[in-house]
Scaffold this motif. Structure first.
Motif, PDB file in Angstrom:
ATOM      1  N   PHE A   1       0.817  -1.227   0.000  1.00  0.00           N
ATOM      2  CA  PHE A   1       0.000   0.000   0.000  1.00  0.00           C
ATOM      3  C   PHE A   1       0.852   1.279   0.000  1.00  0.00           C
ATOM      4  CE2 PHE A   1      -2.591  -3.227   2.250  1.00  0.00           C
ATOM      5  CZ  PHE A   1      -3.646  -3.306   1.350  1.00  0.00           C
ATOM      6  N   MET A   2       2.186   1.127   0.103  1.00  0.00           N
ATOM      7  CA  MET A   2       3.033   2.323   0.203  1.00  0.00           C
ATOM      8  C   MET A   2       3.213   2.978  -1.158  1.00  0.00           C
ATOM      9  SD  MET A   2       4.065   2.577   3.488  1.00  0.00           S
ATOM     10  CE  MET A   2       5.305   3.843   3.335  1.00  0.00           C
ATOM     11  N   VAL A   3       3.289   4.292  -1.170  1.00  0.00           N
ATOM     12  CA  VAL A   3       3.633   5.037  -2.379  1.00  0.00           C
ATOM     13  C   VAL A   3       5.085   4.702  -2.707  1.00  0.00           C
ATOM     14  CG1 VAL A   3       4.070   7.355  -3.276  1.00  0.00           C
ATOM     15  CG2 VAL A   3       2.017   6.918  -1.896  1.00  0.00           C
ATOM     16  N   LYS A   4       5.310   4.252  -3.958  1.00  0.00           N
ATOM     17  CA  LYS A   4       6.665   3.861  -4.362  1.00  0.00           C
ATOM     18  C   LYS A   4       6.980   4.467  -5.729  1.00  0.00           C
ATOM     19  CE  LYS A   4       5.746  -0.728  -3.567  1.00  0.00           C
ATOM     20  NZ  LYS A   4       4.529  -0.724  -2.809  1.00  0.00           N
TER      21      LYS A   4
ATOM     22  N   THR B   1      14.667  -3.082  10.792  1.00  0.00           N
ATOM     23  CA  THR B   1      14.617  -1.809  10.057  1.00  0.00           C
ATOM     24  C   THR B   1      15.762  -1.704   9.051  1.00  0.00           C
ATOM     25  OG1 THR B   1      13.542  -0.732  11.919  1.00  0.00           O
ATOM     26  CG2 THR B   1      14.676   0.703  10.351  1.00  0.00           C
ATOM     27  N   LYS B   2      16.959  -2.038   9.516  1.00  0.00           N
ATOM     28  CA  LYS B   2      18.120  -1.927   8.618  1.00  0.00           C
ATOM     29  C   LYS B   2      17.998  -2.919   7.457  1.00  0.00           C
ATOM     30  CE  LYS B   2      21.102  -0.273  12.355  1.00  0.00           C
ATOM     31  NZ  LYS B   2      20.700   1.119  12.157  1.00  0.00           N
ATOM     32  N   THR B   3      17.509  -4.121   7.741  1.00  0.00           N
ATOM     33  CA  THR B   3      17.359  -5.131   6.683  1.00  0.00           C
ATOM     34  C   THR B   3      16.324  -4.677   5.653  1.00  0.00           C
ATOM     35  OG1 THR B   3      17.831  -6.815   8.348  1.00  0.00           O
ATOM     36  CG2 THR B   3      16.954  -7.583   6.250  1.00  0.00           C
ATOM     37  N   LEU B   4      15.193  -4.136   6.136  1.00  0.00           N
ATOM     38  CA  LEU B   4      14.164  -3.670   5.194  1.00  0.00           C
ATOM     39  C   LEU B   4      14.666  -2.466   4.392  1.00  0.00           C
ATOM     40  CD1 LEU B   4      10.883  -4.007   7.322  1.00  0.00           C
ATOM     41  CD2 LEU B   4      11.939  -5.667   5.760  1.00  0.00           C
ATOM     42  N   ALA B   5      15.506  -1.640   5.019  1.00  0.00           N
ATOM     43  CA  ALA B   5      16.073  -0.493   4.279  1.00  0.00           C
ATOM     44  C   ALA B   5      16.891  -1.003   3.093  1.00  0.00           C
ATOM     45  CB  ALA B   5      16.942   0.359   5.210  1.00  0.00           C
ATOM     46  N   VAL B   6      17.618  -2.095   3.311  1.00  0.00           N
ATOM     47  CA  VAL B   6      18.429  -2.668   2.235  1.00  0.00           C
ATOM     48  C   VAL B   6      17.521  -3.343   1.194  1.00  0.00           C
ATOM     49  CG1 VAL B   6      20.180  -4.414   1.689  1.00  0.00           C
ATOM     50  CG2 VAL B   6      20.461  -2.967   3.712  1.00  0.00           C
ATOM     51  N   GLU B   7      16.566  -4.161   1.681  1.00  0.00           N
ATOM     52  CA  GLU B   7      15.718  -4.922   0.741  1.00  0.00           C
ATOM     53  C   GLU B   7      14.764  -4.027  -0.039  1.00  0.00           C
ATOM     54  OE1 GLU B   7      13.717  -8.259   2.529  1.00  0.00           O
ATOM     55  OE2 GLU B   7      15.589  -9.229   3.119  1.00  0.00           O
ATOM     56  N   TRP B   8      14.269  -2.958   0.579  1.00  0.00           N
ATOM     57  CA  TRP B   8      13.211  -2.158  -0.047  1.00  0.00           C
ATOM     58  C   TRP B   8      13.698  -0.819  -0.616  1.00  0.00           C
ATOM     59  CZ3 TRP B   8       8.772  -2.929   4.133  1.00  0.00           C
ATOM     60  CH2 TRP B   8       8.396  -4.285   4.142  1.00  0.00           C
ATOM     61  N   GLY B   9      14.997  -0.543  -0.435  1.00  0.00           N
ATOM     62  CA  GLY B   9      15.543   0.701  -1.002  1.00  0.00           C
ATOM     63  C   GLY B   9      15.318   0.768  -2.508  1.00  0.00           C
ATOM     64  N   HIS B  10      15.444  -0.390  -3.177  1.00  0.00           N
ATOM     65  CA  HIS B  10      15.264  -0.434  -4.643  1.00  0.00           C
ATOM     66  C   HIS B  10      13.823  -0.143  -5.044  1.00  0.00           C
ATOM     67  CE1 HIS B  10      19.280  -2.099  -5.419  1.00  0.00           C
ATOM     68  NE2 HIS B  10      19.106  -2.728  -4.278  1.00  0.00           N
ATOM     69  N   ASP B  11      12.894  -0.351  -4.114  1.00  0.00           N
ATOM     70  CA  ASP B  11      11.484  -0.029  -4.396  1.00  0.00           C
ATOM     71  C   ASP B  11      11.207   1.459  -4.172  1.00  0.00           C
ATOM     72  OD1 ASP B  11      11.016  -2.741  -4.740  1.00  0.00           O
ATOM     73  OD2 ASP B  11      10.446  -3.025  -2.646  1.00  0.00           O
ATOM     74  N   GLY B  12      12.222   2.166  -3.678  1.00  0.00           N
ATOM     75  CA  GLY B  12      12.019   3.601  -3.416  1.00  0.00           C
ATOM     76  C   GLY B  12      11.450   3.866  -2.032  1.00  0.00           C
ATOM     77  N   LEU B  13      11.582   2.878  -1.136  1.00  0.00           N
ATOM     78  CA  LEU B  13      11.091   3.080   0.232  1.00  0.00           C
ATOM     79  C   LEU B  13      12.266   3.336   1.165  1.00  0.00           C
ATOM     80  CD1 LEU B  13       8.422   0.227   0.597  1.00  0.00           C
ATOM     81  CD2 LEU B  13       8.027   2.670   0.248  1.00  0.00           C
ATOM     82  N   ARG B  14      12.070   4.276   2.080  1.00  0.00           N
ATOM     83  CA  ARG B  14      13.056   4.508   3.147  1.00  0.00           C
ATOM     84  C   ARG B  14      12.517   3.903   4.436  1.00  0.00           C
ATOM     85  NH1 ARG B  14      13.230   9.321   4.827  1.00  0.00           N
ATOM     86  NH2 ARG B  14      11.396  10.201   3.826  1.00  0.00           N
ATOM     87  N   VAL B  15      13.405   3.334   5.243  1.00  0.00           N
ATOM     88  CA  VAL B  15      12.981   2.703   6.504  1.00  0.00           C
ATOM     89  C   VAL B  15      13.957   3.127   7.602  1.00  0.00           C
ATOM     90  CG1 VAL B  15      12.179   0.545   7.552  1.00  0.00           C
ATOM     91  CG2 VAL B  15      12.398   0.675   5.070  1.00  0.00           C
ATOM     92  N   ASN B  16      13.441   3.794   8.627  1.00  0.00           N
ATOM     93  CA  ASN B  16      14.295   4.328   9.696  1.00  0.00           C
ATOM     94  C   ASN B  16      13.645   4.071  11.055  1.00  0.00           C
ATOM     95  OD1 ASN B  16      16.411   5.930   8.110  1.00  0.00           O
ATOM     96  ND2 ASN B  16      14.517   6.745   7.245  1.00  0.00           N
TER      97      ASN B  16
ATOM     98  N   ALA C   1      14.235  14.440   4.209  1.00  0.00           N
ATOM     99  CA  ALA C   1      14.986  13.256   4.658  1.00  0.00           C
ATOM    100  C   ALA C   1      15.129  12.237   3.526  1.00  0.00           C
ATOM    101  CB  ALA C   1      14.281  12.619   5.848  1.00  0.00           C
ATOM    102  N   ALA C   2      15.023  12.708   2.267  1.00  0.00           N
ATOM    103  CA  ALA C   2      14.931  11.796   1.115  1.00  0.00           C
ATOM    104  C   ALA C   2      16.145  10.878   0.940  1.00  0.00           C
ATOM    105  CB  ALA C   2      14.713  12.609  -0.166  1.00  0.00           C
ATOM    106  N   TYR C   3      17.290  11.235   1.531  1.00  0.00           N
ATOM    107  CA  TYR C   3      18.478  10.371   1.360  1.00  0.00           C
ATOM    108  C   TYR C   3      18.842   9.659   2.664  1.00  0.00           C
ATOM    109  CZ  TYR C   3      22.610   8.844  -1.231  1.00  0.00           C
ATOM    110  OH  TYR C   3      23.544   8.073  -1.885  1.00  0.00           O
ATOM    111  N   ILE C   4      17.893   9.634   3.595  1.00  0.00           N
ATOM    112  CA  ILE C   4      18.155   8.968   4.882  1.00  0.00           C
ATOM    113  C   ILE C   4      17.385   7.654   4.928  1.00  0.00           C
ATOM    114  CG2 ILE C   4      17.954   9.130   7.398  1.00  0.00           C
ATOM    115  CD1 ILE C   4      18.074  12.158   7.150  1.00  0.00           C
TER     116      ILE C   4
END
Ligand code: HXC
Ligand code: NAP
Length: 261
Positions: A130-133, A167-182, A235-238
């Protein structure tokens, strides 16, 4: 700072019916966001929605337990239908009580790990579709217990540490989808259920505050300031970051138990 750019966007706040998470939900609504809150208690959700709608009528509430993936999915499906895809997921449902490991049953330990860690996994996993990507921002609520081994908190220490690596794992896995996770790491925050449980008396809270580098508890609004930043394009690059708003508590370790420096 530039405008937060959040107006018209939408957020789903898991565990959003009270305390820090509700303050964040209200701040999002104040920024012009459409906000859905989710938690177990119908009464708390009804009150939260009333308060949110007074800020922005485009808000909604859903009841359910984060330990139940299907309940989370069905609330998110309804929220996405009503408010549109989520630009922001804030996951902050949590449980806590003071007990030593020896005084905790398997179920007591599991209850907190299930709510905090598995609940965060459920919220993130269910929200993905459901996330905007690209552009979505996931913010998980952690705690200093993720880094410092506080006694009487083995369940929370383990659960919040798990949220950090999730959180860190999802940041790696989902970064390519355009999602940030912090994650946000609130320190001791005044007028919250969490601190009422951990430091029930005024004397205890005053003693604890004196040991913090900044010598005071934080406010719910100070946590919301960081949430707005992490949600925004500023925070687009965090991603994969753990940011403390804790008056220096995470730095103290065992020194928290000693008289103030
Ligand atoms: C030992 C305890 C206990 C206690 C509960 N249990 N309280 N064991 N000492 N003080 C045991 C129960 O006996 C049971 O085990 C098991 O935990 C589950 O309890 P239930 O009441 O059946 O669970 P449930 O209804 O799911 O409630 C979960 C809860 C509850 C965590 C126990 O307190 C809750 O819903 N809390 C939500 C609100 C909250 O805690 N907010 C604060 C978040 S703040 P048995 O074996 O008997 O079945 C926070 C702050 C962190 O996280 C950082 C601050 C710096
Ligand atoms: P709170 O008011 O008790 O907030 C917890 C929220 O989670 C409530 O809305 C609660 O609503 C919901 N919730 C609990 N269990 C749930 C479940 N199983 N399923 C769905 N929702 C559930 O506590 P708070 O003190 O403001 O803490 C908020 C967050 O900040 C937590 O993640 C906490 O760990 C973190 N934190 C707090 C502090 C602090 O000083 N307070 C410090 C560090 C970190 P229902 O009861 O309706 O379910």
């Amino acid at each position: 700072m530039a405008d937060s750019n959040l107006k018209g966007r939408s957020a789903f706040v898991a565990g959003g019916s009270s305390g820090i998470n509700l303050t964040i939900a209200k701040r999002f609504a104040g920024e012009g966001m459409k906000v859905a809150v989710f938690s177990r208690s119908e009464e708390k959700i009804a009150k939260a929605v009333e308060e949110l709608k007074a800020i922005n009528p485009d808000c909604a509430g859903y009841t359910g337990d984060v330990r139940d993936l299907e309940a989370v999915k069905s609330a998110m499906t309804a929220a996405a239908d009503e408010l549109g895809p989520f630009d922001v997921l804030l996951s902050g449902a949590a449980g806590n009580f003071l007990a030593s490991a020896l005084d905790m049953s398997s179920n007591a330990f599991r209850a907190v790990v299930d709510i905090d860690l598995i609940g965060t996994f459920h919220a993130c996993k269910a929200a993905h579709e459901f996330m905007v990507k690209p552009g979505g921002s996931i913010i998980n609520i952690s705690a200093p217990q993720a880094f410092v081994a506080y006694p009487m908190q083995s369940h929370v220490n383990a659960a919040k540490a798990g949220i950090e690596m999730l959180t860190k794992t999802l940041a790696v896995e989902w970064g390519h989808d355009g999602l940030r996770v912090n994650t946000i790491i609130p320190g001791p925050i005044s007028e919250t259920e969490g601190m009422d449980r951990l430091a029930p008396s005024v004397e205890h809270r005053e003693k604890l505050a004196k040991r913090l580098p900044l010598r005071r508890f934080g406010t719910k609004d100070e946590v919301a300031d960081l949430a707005v930043f992490l949600a925004s394009d500023q925070a687009a690059y965090i991603t994969g970051a753990s940011i403390a708003v804790d008056g220096g508590m995470s730095l103290m370790g065992p020194a928290m138990m000693m008289p103030p420096a």
